[in-house]
Motif scaffolding. Sequence first.
Motif, PDB file in Angstrom:
ATOM      1  N   VAL A 140       0.807  -1.211   0.000  1.00 15.44           N
ATOM      2  CA  VAL A 140       0.000   0.000   0.000  1.00 15.44           C
ATOM      3  C   VAL A 140       0.840   1.260   0.000  1.00 15.44           C
ATOM      4  O   VAL A 140       0.333   2.349   0.171  1.00 15.44           O
ATOM      5  CB  VAL A 140      -0.969   0.019   1.204  1.00 15.44           C
ATOM      6  CG1 VAL A 140      -1.928  -1.139   1.141  1.00 15.44           C
ATOM      7  CG2 VAL A 140      -0.204  -0.009   2.523  1.00 15.44           C
TER       8      VAL A 140
ATOM      9  N   THR B  16       4.755   1.719  -5.418  1.00 18.29           N
ATOM     10  CA  THR B  16       5.254   0.382  -5.149  1.00 18.29           C
ATOM     11  C   THR B  16       6.578   0.124  -5.837  1.00 18.29           C
ATOM     12  O   THR B  16       7.416  -0.611  -5.335  1.00 18.29           O
ATOM     13  CB  THR B  16       4.215  -0.658  -5.611  1.00 18.29           C
ATOM     14  OG1 THR B  16       2.988  -0.374  -4.919  1.00 18.29           O
ATOM     15  CG2 THR B  16       4.661  -2.054  -5.310  1.00 18.29           C
TER      16      THR B  16
ATOM     17  N   ASN C 139      -8.460  -5.803 -10.464  1.00 14.78           N
ATOM     18  CA  ASN C 139      -9.354  -4.912 -11.190  1.00 14.78           C
ATOM     19  C   ASN C 139     -10.834  -5.261 -11.063  1.00 14.78           C
ATOM     20  O   ASN C 139     -11.646  -4.390 -10.790  1.00 14.78           O
ATOM     21  CB  ASN C 139      -8.967  -4.834 -12.678  1.00 14.78           C
ATOM     22  CG  ASN C 139      -9.914  -3.941 -13.443  1.00 14.78           C
ATOM     23  OD1 ASN C 139     -10.811  -4.426 -14.124  1.00 14.78           O
ATOM     24  ND2 ASN C 139      -9.733  -2.643 -13.328  1.00 14.78           N
TER      25      ASN C 139
ATOM     26  N   PHE D 174      -6.152  -7.349  -6.087  1.00 12.67           N
ATOM     27  CA  PHE D 174      -5.633  -5.988  -6.129  1.00 12.67           C
ATOM     28  C   PHE D 174      -6.600  -5.111  -6.933  1.00 12.67           C
ATOM     29  O   PHE D 174      -6.827  -5.357  -8.117  1.00 12.67           O
ATOM     30  CB  PHE D 174      -4.244  -5.966  -6.773  1.00 12.67           C
ATOM     31  CG  PHE D 174      -3.281  -6.907  -6.110  1.00 12.67           C
ATOM     32  CD1 PHE D 174      -2.643  -6.542  -4.931  1.00 12.67           C
ATOM     33  CD2 PHE D 174      -3.036  -8.174  -6.639  1.00 12.67           C
ATOM     34  CE1 PHE D 174      -1.771  -7.413  -4.301  1.00 12.67           C
ATOM     35  CE2 PHE D 174      -2.166  -9.051  -6.018  1.00 12.67           C
ATOM     36  CZ  PHE D 174      -1.536  -8.670  -4.840  1.00 12.67           C
TER      37      PHE D 174
ATOM     38  N   GLN E  70     -10.003  -1.892  -6.334  1.00 15.17           N
ATOM     39  CA  GLN E  70     -10.790  -1.103  -5.409  1.00 15.17           C
ATOM     40  C   GLN E  70     -12.139  -1.783  -5.174  1.00 15.17           C
ATOM     41  O   GLN E  70     -12.606  -2.562  -6.005  1.00 15.17           O
ATOM     42  CB  GLN E  70     -10.980   0.325  -5.905  1.00 15.17           C
ATOM     43  CG  GLN E  70     -11.824   0.478  -7.141  1.00 15.17           C
ATOM     44  CD  GLN E  70     -11.894   1.940  -7.606  1.00 15.17           C
ATOM     45  OE1 GLN E  70     -11.278   2.837  -7.048  1.00 15.17           O
ATOM     46  NE2 GLN E  70     -12.649   2.181  -8.662  1.00 15.17           N
TER      47      GLN E  70
ATOM     48  N   GLN F  62      -8.226   4.563  -9.788  1.00 18.94           N
ATOM     49  CA  GLN F  62      -7.998   3.302  -9.080  1.00 18.94           C
ATOM     50  C   GLN F  62      -6.583   2.775  -9.292  1.00 18.94           C
ATOM     51  O   GLN F  62      -6.263   1.669  -8.858  1.00 18.94           O
ATOM     52  CB  GLN F  62      -9.015   2.245  -9.506  1.00 18.94           C
ATOM     53  CG  GLN F  62      -8.956   1.872 -10.992  1.00 18.94           C
ATOM     54  CD  GLN F  62      -9.857   0.705 -11.326  1.00 18.94           C
ATOM     55  OE1 GLN F  62      -9.818  -0.337 -10.677  1.00 18.94           O
ATOM     56  NE2 GLN F  62     -10.699   0.882 -12.341  1.00 18.94           N
ATOM     57  N   GLN F  63      -5.738   3.558  -9.952  1.00 19.39           N
ATOM     58  CA  GLN F  63      -4.331   3.244 -10.170  1.00 19.39           C
ATOM     59  C   GLN F  63      -4.123   1.915 -10.923  1.00 19.39           C
ATOM     60  O   GLN F  63      -3.600   0.950 -10.375  1.00 19.39           O
ATOM     61  CB  GLN F  63      -3.568   3.232  -8.840  1.00 19.39           C
ATOM     62  CG  GLN F  63      -3.625   4.569  -8.097  1.00 19.39           C
ATOM     63  CD  GLN F  63      -2.707   4.601  -6.902  1.00 19.39           C
ATOM     64  OE1 GLN F  63      -1.585   5.084  -7.005  1.00 19.39           O
ATOM     65  NE2 GLN F  63      -3.179   4.094  -5.769  1.00 19.39           N
TER      66      GLN F  63
ATOM     67  N   LEU G  45      -0.617   0.400 -10.960  1.00 22.21           N
ATOM     68  CA  LEU G  45      -0.293  -0.280  -9.710  1.00 22.21           C
ATOM     69  C   LEU G  45      -0.944  -1.651  -9.641  1.00 22.21           C
ATOM     70  O   LEU G  45      -0.344  -2.613  -9.150  1.00 22.21           O
ATOM     71  CB  LEU G  45      -0.733   0.582  -8.526  1.00 22.21           C
ATOM     72  CG  LEU G  45      -0.357   0.088  -7.124  1.00 22.21           C
ATOM     73  CD1 LEU G  45       1.159  -0.004  -6.970  1.00 22.21           C
ATOM     74  CD2 LEU G  45      -0.957   0.994  -6.061  1.00 22.21           C
ATOM     75  N   GLN G  46      -2.167  -1.778 -10.144  1.00 20.36           N
ATOM     76  CA  GLN G  46      -2.837  -3.075 -10.155  1.00 20.36           C
ATOM     77  C   GLN G  46      -2.041  -4.089 -10.972  1.00 20.36           C
ATOM     78  O   GLN G  46      -1.830  -5.228 -10.540  1.00 20.36           O
ATOM     79  CB  GLN G  46      -4.245  -2.926 -10.728  1.00 20.36           C
ATOM     80  CG  GLN G  46      -5.206  -2.171  -9.828  1.00 20.36           C
ATOM     81  CD  GLN G  46      -6.561  -1.955 -10.471  1.00 20.36           C
ATOM     82  OE1 GLN G  46      -6.850  -2.496 -11.548  1.00 20.36           O
ATOM     83  NE2 GLN G  46      -7.403  -1.165  -9.826  1.00 20.36           N
TER      84      GLN G  46
ATOM     85  N   LEU H 208       1.347  -4.900  -9.084  1.00 22.71           N
ATOM     86  CA  LEU H 208       1.194  -5.750  -7.902  1.00 22.71           C
ATOM     87  C   LEU H 208       0.780  -7.169  -8.264  1.00 22.71           C
ATOM     88  O   LEU H 208       1.204  -8.134  -7.610  1.00 22.71           O
ATOM     89  CB  LEU H 208       0.164  -5.137  -6.953  1.00 22.71           C
ATOM     90  CG  LEU H 208       0.584  -3.873  -6.198  1.00 22.71           C
ATOM     91  CD1 LEU H 208      -0.585  -3.334  -5.389  1.00 22.71           C
ATOM     92  CD2 LEU H 208       1.772  -4.154  -5.289  1.00 22.71           C
TER      93      LEU H 208
ATOM     94  N   THR I 233      -6.312  -0.329  -4.178  1.00 22.86           N
ATOM     95  CA  THR I 233      -5.507   0.636  -4.916  1.00 22.86           C
ATOM     96  C   THR I 233      -6.263   1.945  -5.172  1.00 22.86           C
ATOM     97  O   THR I 233      -5.743   2.849  -5.812  1.00 22.86           O
ATOM     98  CB  THR I 233      -5.066   0.048  -6.259  1.00 22.86           C
ATOM     99  OG1 THR I 233      -6.231  -0.242  -7.057  1.00 22.86           O
ATOM    100  CG2 THR I 233      -4.261  -1.223  -6.068  1.00 22.86           C
TER     101      THR I 233
ATOM    102  N   ARG J  49      -0.131   6.684 -15.353  1.00 27.08           N
ATOM    103  CA  ARG J  49      -1.246   7.053 -14.484  1.00 27.08           C
ATOM    104  C   ARG J  49      -2.496   7.326 -15.318  1.00 27.08           C
ATOM    105  O   ARG J  49      -2.386   7.692 -16.469  1.00 27.08           O
ATOM    106  CB  ARG J  49      -0.918   8.290 -13.645  1.00 27.08           C
ATOM    107  CG  ARG J  49       0.034   8.029 -12.519  1.00 27.08           C
ATOM    108  CD  ARG J  49      -0.537   7.122 -11.424  1.00 27.08           C
ATOM    109  NE  ARG J  49      -1.672   7.669 -10.709  1.00 27.08           N
ATOM    110  CZ  ARG J  49      -1.586   8.424  -9.596  1.00 27.08           C
ATOM    111  NH1 ARG J  49      -0.408   8.696  -9.083  1.00 27.08           N
ATOM    112  NH2 ARG J  49      -2.677   8.867  -9.021  1.00 27.08           N
TER     113      ARG J  49
END
Length: 333
Positions: A18, A22, A137, A152, A154, A280-281, A284-285, A288, A311, A333
């Motif tokens: 988190v 990351t 996702n 991973f 939201q 929701q990035q 990053l999803q 990770l 995320t 992003r």
Amino acid sequence: MRFRQRRGPIAVGAVCAVAALTVAACSSTGGAPRSSDNGSNAGVADTPSATIAMITHEVPGDTFWDLVRKGAEAAAAKDNIELRYSADPEAPNQANLVQSAIDSRVDGIAVTLAKPDAMAPSVEAATAAGIPVVAFNSGYDSWKDMGVQQYFGQDETIAGQAAGARLTEDGARKTLCIIQEQGAVALEARCAGVTEGFGGTTEILNVNSKDMPSVESTITAKLQQDPSIDHVIALAAPIALTAVQSKNNAGSDATIVTFDTNAALVDAIESGDVAWAIDQQPYLQGYLAIDSLWLYLNNGNTIGGGTPVLTGPAFIDSTNIDAVAEYARNGTR
């Protein structure tokens, strides 16, 4: 090299997962740099190579998935992983891609669960074959029951509620929530959450994101038909940008807001065409999902200890757009 599958991995905390970045916070998980190449691959894991399949429900042309894939590729490059990416928006075809990954004896699978019922048999087949599976996702409410190790993303209901509350604060009275893929659980949950969190009236409009000219004409017609709609909330950046055009076509005064971003959406927030977005990035999803499988295969770790790793959601608007604009234009992003 085929990894021997481990049973009952030791759980670890999600402190690293988190962290805001990351890549920076967790890069040490990639192992020691190789010394045989004079540092040319510094930062690449010295662990055995592995093959991981990433299988999504991407609709061709949806730039959201470019961000997911870039995050996955960054983790794979660091972790000495061969990444095999494939996608199909139709759930039966996506399930077939999972089965193909099983048949090719990959070491791990990262998958989206937009339509969990259709995906369950293939995911269960993967776990039965001893292949670790993580979800990202989509599938927040279903992943654990399907035997998936980690998730991973939201909580889409919470994200929708937050959006609904923000619409109320903005003074909205009637909101049009646009679902671009009917039956996709994450999208349905978003609009349901908006309805719960919003103090006004929410109307749902289903469109087909595989036919963007039709999306534009459908939204235009709706705004022309009902001038009381003062806010339109899209569930993806390309839909939001199309809604901006539909608003202009219809001569509507509705405010456009959205879930998810891309570089063009950042420009639209800067110009005022879109008021805000929920991030929701996705990078990053993707990152990770791949890095977590490397950790499991090499050290028996599960990020989050069996709980979902969130995320998002986070709001991006005119007050903070400068902080993410550079990264958006770099495609992360």
